[in-house]
Design an enzyme around this catalytic site. Structure first.
Site, PDB file in Angstrom:
ATOM      1  NE  ARG A  49      -2.466   0.724   3.605  1.00  0.00           N
ATOM      2  CZ  ARG A  49      -3.241   1.158   4.594  1.00  0.00           C
ATOM      3  NH1 ARG A  49      -4.544   1.066   4.499  1.00  0.00           N
ATOM      4  NH2 ARG A  49      -2.723   1.685   5.677  1.00  0.00           N
ATOM      5  CG  ASP A 106       2.494  -2.311   9.470  1.00  0.00           C
ATOM      6  OD1 ASP A 106       2.550  -1.352   8.695  1.00  0.00           O
ATOM      7  OD2 ASP A 106       2.686  -3.504   9.091  1.00  0.00           O
ATOM      8  CB  THR A 113      -2.105   7.236  -2.954  1.00  0.00           C
ATOM      9  OG1 THR A 113      -1.439   5.967  -3.079  1.00  0.00           O
ATOM     10  CG2 THR A 113      -1.237   8.314  -3.577  1.00  0.00           C
ATOM     11  CG  ASP A 136       6.191  -2.769  10.220  1.00  0.00           C
ATOM     12  OD1 ASP A 136       6.953  -3.247   9.365  1.00  0.00           O
ATOM     13  OD2 ASP A 136       5.810  -1.585  10.207  1.00  0.00           O
TER      14      ASP A 136
HETATM   15  C1  PRP Z   1      -1.291  -4.164   4.735  1.00  0.00           C
HETATM   16  C2  PRP Z   1      -2.154  -5.386   4.947  1.00  0.00           C
HETATM   17  C3  PRP Z   1      -2.962  -5.419   3.688  1.00  0.00           C
HETATM   18  C4  PRP Z   1      -3.180  -3.961   3.398  1.00  0.00           C
HETATM   19  C5  PRP Z   1      -4.551  -3.578   3.874  1.00  0.00           C
HETATM   20  O1  PRP Z   1      -0.233  -4.462   3.930  1.00  0.00           O
HETATM   21  O2  PRP Z   1      -1.434  -6.564   5.177  1.00  0.00           O
HETATM   22  O3  PRP Z   1      -2.332  -6.056   2.607  1.00  0.00           O
HETATM   23  O4  PRP Z   1      -2.183  -3.239   4.155  1.00  0.00           O
HETATM   24  O5  PRP Z   1      -4.832  -2.292   3.547  1.00  0.00           O
HETATM   25  P1  PRP Z   1      -5.961  -1.883   2.512  1.00  0.00           P
HETATM   26  O6  PRP Z   1      -7.167  -2.688   2.834  1.00  0.00           O
HETATM   27  O7  PRP Z   1      -6.139  -0.415   2.787  1.00  0.00           O
HETATM   28  O8  PRP Z   1      -5.438  -2.134   1.127  1.00  0.00           O
HETATM   29  P2  PRP Z   1       0.926  -3.426   3.572  1.00  0.00           P
HETATM   30  O9  PRP Z   1       0.621  -2.751   2.274  1.00  0.00           O
HETATM   31  O10 PRP Z   1       1.202  -2.552   4.738  1.00  0.00           O
HETATM   32  O11 PRP Z   1       2.133  -4.373   3.260  1.00  0.00           O
HETATM   33  P3  PRP Z   1       2.914  -5.423   4.191  1.00  0.00           P
HETATM   34  O12 PRP Z   1       2.025  -6.633   4.329  1.00  0.00           O
HETATM   35  O13 PRP Z   1       4.128  -5.699   3.390  1.00  0.00           O
HETATM   36  O14 PRP Z   1       3.213  -4.787   5.511  1.00  0.00           O
HETATM   37  N1  URA Z   2      -2.328  -2.539   7.339  1.00  0.00           N
HETATM   38  C1  URA Z   2      -2.019  -2.909   8.610  1.00  0.00           C
HETATM   39  O1  URA Z   2      -1.080  -3.693   8.827  1.00  0.00           O
HETATM   40  N2  URA Z   2      -2.747  -2.420   9.598  1.00  0.00           N
HETATM   41  C2  URA Z   2      -3.781  -1.591   9.404  1.00  0.00           C
HETATM   42  O2  URA Z   2      -4.423  -1.183  10.377  1.00  0.00           O
HETATM   43  C3  URA Z   2      -4.085  -1.200   8.089  1.00  0.00           C
HETATM   44  C4  URA Z   2      -3.339  -1.702   7.071  1.00  0.00           C
END
Ligand code: PRP
Ligand code: URA
Length: 231
Positions: free
Chosen positions: A111, A207, A115, A210
């Protein structure tokens, strides 16, 4: 939540007391990396049980130590588990515990932090995935952008049957996913209050990527228990 459940017959909230209990410790910012992952796996088992409830069976004959008997096994091809990288990978093990022969694919999505729009950086599925049920896995359904885009990508290559499972969702993400893909059953352990200004789910769990990967340890949080991997 009642309103959303009424509006979307494809929405399933897993309210089992053990799931809700475990979710509390998953949310807790003092839960260390090791426990966080174990709890996510445990909740994943419950979600997987619920999600597979309608899988078709076929009758076979089995020889018990006493006699021949008719019994049932799963019919058809094994499903493909598709975690959305990174955080989705952390939810894979719970499912694999009850269905170790499921196939595995990966969709890499991140994400954009300004944006909040998802960008795909990886896409790899078993070759015959269009003939199988795909189980899309991501712990967080926030704006819904990532899940909607991932499901759209799967449909664009010819996938017909998709189910989606997540740990925590926001009402905004539920609306977006359930309306964009009414044919996809969505399984979640919680529908939280809302999104904050950074599109994080509140109260949420922070997160997920993380916390699963240990990529952003918070120096202000005192270490709880012994966790050699946090060092
Ligand atoms: C997080 C989560 C989803 C997304 C959700 O991933 O694991 O994939 O955000 O958000 P959305 O519903 O607004 O699209 P992130 O993009 O942070 O990547 P990561 O799993 O690598 O931390
Ligand atoms: N991705 C995450 O890991 N946590 C949130 O709350 C939203 C997006």
């Amino acid at each position: 939540m009642e309103k959303l459940l009424k509006k979307y017959p494809n929405l399933h909230v897993i309210e089992h007391p053990l799931v809700q209990h475990k979710l509390t410790f998953i949310r807790d910012k003092y839960t260390n990396k090791k426990d966080f992952k174990e709890l996510v796996d445990e909740v994943g088992v419950f979600l997987a049980c619920e999600l597979t409830k309608d899988f078709p069976l076929t009758e076979v004959e089995v020889e018990t130590p006493l006699m021949k008997a008719k019994s049932k096994i799963l019919a058809g091809k094994k499903p493909v588990l598709v975690p959305i990288l990174r955080a989705g990978v952390g939810m894979l093990d719970g499912f694999l515990k009850i269905m170790p022969s499921a196939r595995i694919g990966h969709i890499g999505m991140a994400r954009n932090e300004e944006t909040f729009k998802p960008a795909t950086y990886y896409f790899k599925l078993p070759v015959d995935s269009t003939e199988r049920t795909i189980i899309l896995i991501d712990p967080m359904l926030a704006t819904g952008g990532s899940a909607v885009a991932a499901a759209g990508k799967l449909k664009s290559i010819g996938v017909k049957k998709i189910k989606f499972m997540c740990l925590i969702s926001a009402p905004e993400g539920i609306e977006k996913m359930c309306s964009a893909h009414p044919d996809i059953d969505v399984y979640t352990a919680s529908i939280d209050e809302k999104l904050d200004e950074n599109a994080y789910i509140v109260p949420g769990l922070g997160d997920a990527g993380d916390r699963l990967c240990g990529t952003k340890p918070n120096p202000k949080i005192p270490p709880m228990g012994v966790n050699f991997f946090d060092e």
